[in-house]
Design a protein around this motif. Structure first.
Motif, short mmCIF file in Angstrom:
data_model
loop_
_atom_site.label_atom_id
_atom_site.label_comp_id
_atom_site.label_asym_id
_atom_site.label_seq_id
_atom_site.Cartn_x
_atom_site.Cartn_y
_atom_site.Cartn_z
N PRO A 152 0.81 -1.17 -0.06
CA PRO A 152 -0.08 -0.14 -0.05
C PRO A 152 0.76 1.02 -0.15
CG PRO A 152 -1.10 -1.52 1.42
CD PRO A 152 0.33 -2.20 0.92
N GLY A 153 2.02 1.08 0.41
CA GLY A 153 2.72 2.31 0.49
C GLY A 153 3.44 2.91 -0.62
N ILE A 154 3.28 1.89 -1.95
CA ILE A 154 4.05 2.39 -2.91
C ILE A 154 2.91 3.32 -3.80
CG2 ILE A 154 5.36 0.29 -3.09
CD1 ILE A 154 3.34 -0.55 -5.36
N GLN A 155 1.81 3.55 -3.48
CA GLN A 155 0.92 4.49 -4.15
C GLN A 155 1.49 5.70 -3.80
OE1 GLN A 155 -1.26 3.40 -6.06
NE2 GLN A 155 -0.50 1.14 -5.41
N PRO A 156 1.10 6.84 -4.85
CA PRO A 156 1.58 8.28 -4.60
C PRO A 156 0.97 8.68 -3.15
CG PRO A 156 0.55 7.92 -6.63
CD PRO A 156 0.36 6.60 -6.14
N PRO A 157 2.01 9.31 -2.36
CA PRO A 157 1.70 9.62 -0.94
C PRO A 157 0.74 10.96 -0.95
CG PRO A 157 3.78 10.24 -1.52
CD PRO A 157 3.35 9.70 -2.84
N VAL A 158 -0.23 10.87 -0.01
CA VAL A 158 -1.03 11.76 0.36
C VAL A 158 -0.70 12.60 1.69
CG1 VAL A 158 -2.83 10.67 -0.95
CG2 VAL A 158 -2.65 10.52 1.48
N GLY A 159 0.42 12.13 2.33
CA GLY A 159 0.77 12.82 3.54
C GLY A 159 2.08 12.32 4.09
N LYS A 160 2.63 12.56 5.03
CA LYS A 160 3.89 12.14 5.71
C LYS A 160 3.85 12.20 6.99
CE LYS A 160 6.50 16.68 5.85
NZ LYS A 160 7.64 17.37 5.40
N VAL A 161 4.63 11.33 7.84
CA VAL A 161 4.67 11.14 9.26
C VAL A 161 5.83 12.19 9.59
CG1 VAL A 161 5.44 9.87 11.02
CG2 VAL A 161 4.20 8.63 9.23
N ALA A 162 5.38 12.97 10.52
CA ALA A 162 6.42 13.95 11.13
C ALA A 162 6.89 13.45 12.40
CB ALA A 162 5.43 15.44 11.19
N ALA A 163 6.23 12.59 13.41
CA ALA A 163 6.71 12.40 14.50
C ALA A 163 5.90 11.02 15.24
CB ALA A 163 6.85 13.79 15.36
N LEU A 164 6.92 10.40 15.92
CA LEU A 164 6.18 9.32 16.61
C LEU A 164 6.54 9.40 17.98
CD1 LEU A 164 6.72 6.34 14.17
CD2 LEU A 164 4.21 6.86 15.20
N ASP A 165 5.68 9.74 18.98
CA ASP A 165 6.39 10.04 20.54
C ASP A 165 5.80 8.93 21.20
OD1 ASP A 165 7.59 12.14 19.76
OD2 ASP A 165 5.77 13.46 20.01
N PHE A 166 6.72 8.11 21.88
CA PHE A 166 6.42 7.26 23.01
C PHE A 166 7.02 7.68 24.37
CE2 PHE A 166 7.05 5.07 18.95
CZ PHE A 166 5.76 4.29 18.68
N CYS A 167 5.82 7.54 25.46
CA CYS A 167 6.14 7.88 26.85
C CYS A 167 5.87 7.11 27.41
CB CYS A 167 5.27 9.06 26.90
SG CYS A 167 5.43 10.53 26.05
N GLY A 168 6.45 6.74 28.69
CA GLY A 168 6.14 5.66 29.57
C GLY A 168 7.48 5.18 30.37
N PRO A 169 7.24 4.32 31.24
CA PRO A 169 8.31 3.87 32.03
C PRO A 169 9.34 2.96 31.12
CG PRO A 169 6.55 2.87 32.88
CD PRO A 169 6.16 3.72 31.80
N GLY A 170 9.12 2.49 30.41
CA GLY A 170 9.96 1.48 29.75
C GLY A 170 10.39 1.79 28.40
N VAL A 171 10.53 3.39 28.07
CA VAL A 171 10.85 3.59 26.73
C VAL A 171 12.35 3.70 26.58
CG1 VAL A 171 8.57 4.87 26.24
CG2 VAL A 171 10.69 6.30 27.38
N ARG A 172 13.03 3.75 27.53
CA ARG A 172 14.55 3.69 27.53
C ARG A 172 14.75 2.19 26.79
NH1 ARG A 172 14.96 6.93 32.10
NH2 ARG A 172 16.02 8.88 31.35
N ARG A 173 14.21 1.12 27.45
CA ARG A 173 14.43 -0.35 26.86
C ARG A 173 13.89 -0.21 25.63
NH1 ARG A 173 11.12 -5.11 27.87
NH2 ARG A 173 12.45 -6.81 27.33
N LEU A 174 12.77 0.29 25.26
CA LEU A 174 12.20 0.26 23.79
C LEU A 174 13.29 0.78 22.72
CD1 LEU A 174 9.82 -0.21 21.85
CD2 LEU A 174 9.11 2.14 22.57
N ALA A 175 13.84 1.92 23.12
CA ALA A 175 14.76 2.60 22.23
C ALA A 175 16.03 1.66 22.18
CB ALA A 175 15.11 3.87 22.65
N GLY A 176 16.43 1.00 23.28
CA GLY A 176 17.62 0.11 23.04
C GLY A 176 17.20 -1.06 22.10
N LEU A 177 16.13 -1.73 22.31
CA LEU A 177 15.95 -2.78 21.48
C LEU A 177 15.70 -2.54 20.06
CD1 LEU A 177 12.88 -4.44 23.71
CD2 LEU A 177 15.12 -5.52 23.15
#
Length: 222
Positions: A152-177
């Motif tokens: 589905p992503g090969i179609q002409p784009p109609v927008g773009k992702v600017a940011a994905l923000d993850f908050c919480g007590p485990g996000v340092r581990r998420l970043a490492g993984l």
């Protein structure tokens, strides 16, 4: 061996697909296109192609299926669309599985999925689902589309992702993984804190739109 993966798609859980499609078009000026049903999972979707061969998926219960799944169950609990899950793309799912398992993540066996598009084309893909009690739905699942050209992503784009923000007590581990399996994406941000949350900012027609998560730790999609 160096692992690599990249953003494939974002899943927005919705209690009603029809309501979500109409509301999304009214808010952003961009109309999601109906994708199809997921046989055996009780869900259906609508899609929006985004820049970088990614896409946004609106996922909702399919009223024409009696089947149930964790994804359908969580969508039915929502009162409005929410950023619930996300998927990374890799051409080496076995190696991703080995790397995550060695870090204590519970991983499924590899399995295949499919759906039929409104044009009658059947899409196929391979999936690796993940489970971690500390990270919940903040930990992505993984997909390999093979060499087929119908992504589905090969179609002409109609927008773009600017940011994905993850908050919480485990996000340092998420970043490492995610760093250990080769995700290099400066749009993904990790903010340690006591409260679980996740948001996505997407640009449509020059306007930035934020979609919030459910503000609780959801179970994984599958």
């Amino acid at each position: 061996m160096t692992l690599t993966c990249e953003l494939d798609h974002i899943l927005i859980g919705c209690p009603s697909l029809d309501d979500a499609v109409h509301g999304f078009e009214a808010t952003t000026g961009t109309a999601p296109q109906l994708g199809g049903s997921h046989p055996g999972y009780g869900t259906r979707n609508a899609l929006l192609p985004l820049a970088g061969e990614t896409y946004l998926e609106l996922l909702a219960p399919d009223p024409h299926q009696a089947s149930n799944s964790p994804g359908r169950a969580e969508c039915e609990k929502l009162h409005e669309p929410a950023f619930c899950w996300w998927a990374l793309r890799s051409r080496d799912l076995p190696a991703i599985r080995d790397a995550l398992t060695s870090c204590g993540v519970i991983c499924s066996d590899l399995f295949t999925g499919s759906r039929e598009t409104p044009e009658g084309v059947t899409l196929h893909w391979s999936l690796l689902m993940t489970r971690d009690e500390d990270l919940g739905c903040q930990l992505p699942f993984f997909i390999d589309w093979g060499a087929q050209p119908q992504h589905p992503g090969i179609q002409p784009p109609v927008g773009k992702v600017a940011a994905l923000d993850f908050c919480g007590p485990g996000v340092r581990r998420l970043a490492g993984l995610l760093e250990s399996i080769g995700l290099q994406d400066d749009r993904v941000h990790y903010k340690p804190g006591p409260v679980w949350d996740q948001t996505i900012d997407i640009v449509f027609n020059g306007q930035r739109h934020c979609i919030n998560g459910p503000r609780k730790r959801l179970p994984p999609l599958g």
